[in-house]
Design an enzyme around this catalytic site. Structure first.
Site, mmCIF file in Angstrom:
data_model
loop_
_atom_site.group_PDB
_atom_site.id
_atom_site.type_symbol
_atom_site.label_atom_id
_atom_site.label_comp_id
_atom_site.label_asym_id
_atom_site.label_seq_id
_atom_site.Cartn_x
_atom_site.Cartn_y
_atom_site.Cartn_z
ATOM 1 N N SER A 100 -12.720 -17.292 45.907
ATOM 2 C CA SER A 100 -13.331 -18.284 45.034
ATOM 3 C C SER A 100 -13.395 -19.632 45.770
ATOM 4 C CB SER A 100 -12.522 -18.340 43.733
ATOM 5 O OG SER A 100 -13.283 -18.825 42.670
ATOM 6 N N HIS A 147 -14.455 -11.557 38.011
ATOM 7 C CA HIS A 147 -14.028 -12.434 39.095
ATOM 8 C C HIS A 147 -12.519 -12.349 39.323
ATOM 9 C CE1 HIS A 147 -14.340 -15.736 41.873
ATOM 10 N NE2 HIS A 147 -13.554 -16.512 41.155
ATOM 11 N N ASP A 160 -18.049 -8.884 39.076
ATOM 12 C CA ASP A 160 -17.896 -10.340 39.148
ATOM 13 C C ASP A 160 -19.263 -10.977 38.926
ATOM 14 O OD1 ASP A 160 -17.453 -12.998 39.788
ATOM 15 O OD2 ASP A 160 -16.453 -12.589 41.691
#
Lengths: 398, 398
Positions: B170, B362, B329
């Site tokens: 991320s 995610h 995700d």
């Protein structure tokens, strides 16, 4: 189609000014009918209810051409034509009018504002006759069934025993499904668009974020706000969340990408941020925060098959169905429509299903969308006069 | 794998108490290094910066086994082991430890809290030495590049000239990409996970909703709040938005569905609502609202190829890459990782790419996820000692 960058792209009429757009219907008027009350599913007795509505086209002598159009979360009774006050076209003017998908030369179209709303129909911002003050949070919890009941009272008032069709998208689709299952003898054709039989956890989650933003805005004040002290920030955030879920990633990439729209306070502002701010601010001017709470609660609670198995609920259905979903709609994903169609078919109900390729997400039903209009138009025409109009031949490829 | 309903499912360690979970590393300590300052990309000169960090394992005599682990938006330097104060395991304890994916028997692992954060590293809640008061919104705008620069200062301090690997998911993945392109001679292996080279409009939109919720909370007060008057509601709403985007629709359906979790104030509350409330409230206790603004601004502005074409930027890269994405995700969708890999390959950079089937969205990188661990472990082992360890044979099917 629906390319947000092309010059022919036309966004939704409800929240945007589409340059040069003019309704061919001219000025249309919204009226308010004061109707006999009823008892809500939560047990509250309304002595009477106001329902804001608009009619377009003419009722046939046989009274067999009425189409009830049910709006989504934030719509109004003003379906099509130009509003005499604001000069704005109705929220579905692209699709309702002479020769359009819902053809006012042929059909008698009724738009109503939903129970619990804030545009003329009884809702939390209405005056409670028992206290002389706005209901606020003392408004009774309402359900999608209650919304359909209020619409049915209006049909009684208009002398329409049986609707040719109930057409609705999103929350309006839930109302259409409720009509077909709860008042089956009153509906010939049911058209649920971009909707579902029950919200999943993600749909509930997004609504709850909006509600939380509203009720934690200090101005909300347990629902007792005045026009001068609205929980505007909370409602704006709720609407921003809504708008992101109404669009698709692809549409947002095309429409905004990483373009910047600098302002004095923020020279690095992205266009998408400016868009969301604008949408939030515009919504605050036209929507009641408490209505937002009541309506989202109602659609989160909606569960068509909560009290009985699908086969039992659908056994009573008389309507024929057109079910429409949009490929890029991730808020009401096509899988939910497919599941509905599967259940309809299993119960032997005539159902046409189309998942339209459209890159504009959930809002695909609100925008200028010729393939969608084409499907809707020919389905309705074919169902209304099956012997006179070719039914499937004109369906454009998606 | 990653079935949220199965008894073996283990959620992320950062935001949940996973019953019975204990780190095999025992207690680990976070330290703070006060390092020489630097000039941010925005032109602010820090005279010095504090960087919170944790080290695990031992640095090899050749100083060639260091792995920098970069956290996502809300992580800390506490990567693994048990925190002596809270008793909680580190946010990546599933994957960092003896014999684990990032094997502390083999590697010297460094976790750092990001610049602009609020867990020991200099950020908006730190005291501005020039005023003796917290920076608040007078903290300079920072970039992902600045975050990597602060990390590099720590590597200098630790005497690590060249990292064996930079691993980050991320926001941490953006830092990893920045290391590989801006300090290419200091990185042997780069592992960006569930990340992208630039946010798209939807990613920016979700962040902006969170920021808006914070800055319209009256307690925010232009960033000048005290511990007793935090913009807690705004930050909680921001976190609720975050959590919905971190999960997948499927995971939410499995984990919550339409189950109810009645409470006195709301007998109809859905479990997913209760979950989001809890996540929002927990976050307020551990995160600084201004940090949230600065960090999300930095990742929205991040654009690896903003100033030069991809081939030009990537020409300077020396690292070999493992790029990982997760099928479900939708916040950092696999298409973004695939595009990165395409560009790496086009520039002749050795890049292994795997899109892991995982239904947890995610957050798939944060949870107990053996296929992911397996991929990471064998890639790192193979790159570290290519002649001694079979490299691809142990890669489990996704």
């Amino acid at each position: 189609m629906a390319d947000p960058q092309s010059s022919t792209f036309q966004g939704d009429l409800q929240d945007q000014k589409v340059a040069g757009y003019q309704s061919v219907l001219g000025v249309t008027h919204t009226q308010i009918a004061t109707l006999p009350g009823f008892c809500t599913q939560s047990g509250h007795q309304f002595d009477q209810v106001d329902v804001a509505y608009q009619t377009l086209g003419a009722l046939s002598p046989a009274r067999d051409n009425a189409i009830l159009v049910c709006h989504g979360l934030s719509g109004t009774a003003h379906v099509a034509g130009t509003d005499p006050q604001t000069g704005r076209p109705g929220w579905w003017d692209y699709h309702v009018g002479p020769g359009k998908a819902i053809d006012t030369d042929k059909f008698f179209v009724i738009g109503t504002n939903t129970l619990g709303g804030c545009n003329g129909t009884t809702g939390p911002s209405s005056i409670d006759p028992r206290t002389g003050k706005p209901y606020g949070m003392s408004f009774p919890p309402i359900t999608v069934r209650d919304m359909a009941t209020a619409q049915a009272k209006l049909m009684d008032h208009l002398g329409i025993e049986k609707l040719f069709a109930v057409v609705g998208a999103s929350m309006g689709g839930m109302q259409a499904l409720t009509w077909a299952t709860e008042m089956p003898e009153r509906v010939r054709v049911c058209v649920p668009i971009a909707t579902c039989t029950a919200h999943n956890a993600m749909q509930i989650a997004f609504n709850e974020i909006g509600r939380r933003a509203i009720i934690t805005d200090p101005n909300w004040n347990s629902g007792n706000y005045s026009e001068n002290s609205l929980p505007a920030h909370g409602l704006a955030v709720a609407r921003m969340v809504g708008h992101v879920t109404y669009l698709s990633e692809v549409a947002m990439a095309k429409k905004f990408g990483r373009r910047r729209q600098p302002i004095a306070e923020d020279p690095d502002q992205f266009s998408v941020e400016s868009y969301l701010h604008h949408q939030g601010e515009a919504f605050v001017k036209r929507f009641d925060p408490n209505s937002y709470l009541y309506l989202t609660r109602a659609i989160d609670a909606f569960d068509l098959f909560q009290n009985a198995a699908p086969e039992e609920v659908l056994r009573r259905v008389h309507s024929r169905f057109l079910v429409v979903s949009f490929s890029s709609d991730w808020l009401y994903p096509p899988v939910q429509s497919r599941e509905l169609v599967r259940l309809l078919k299993r119960s032997g109900i005539a159902a046409t299903y189309i998942n339209l390729e459209a890159d504009y997400g959930h809002d695909s039903f609100l925008i200028h969308n010729p393939p969608f209009a084409n499907v809707l138009k020919h389905f309705l025409a074919g169902e209304y006069a099956p012997n006179h109009e070719p039914r499937l031949a004109h369906l454009a490829p998606a």
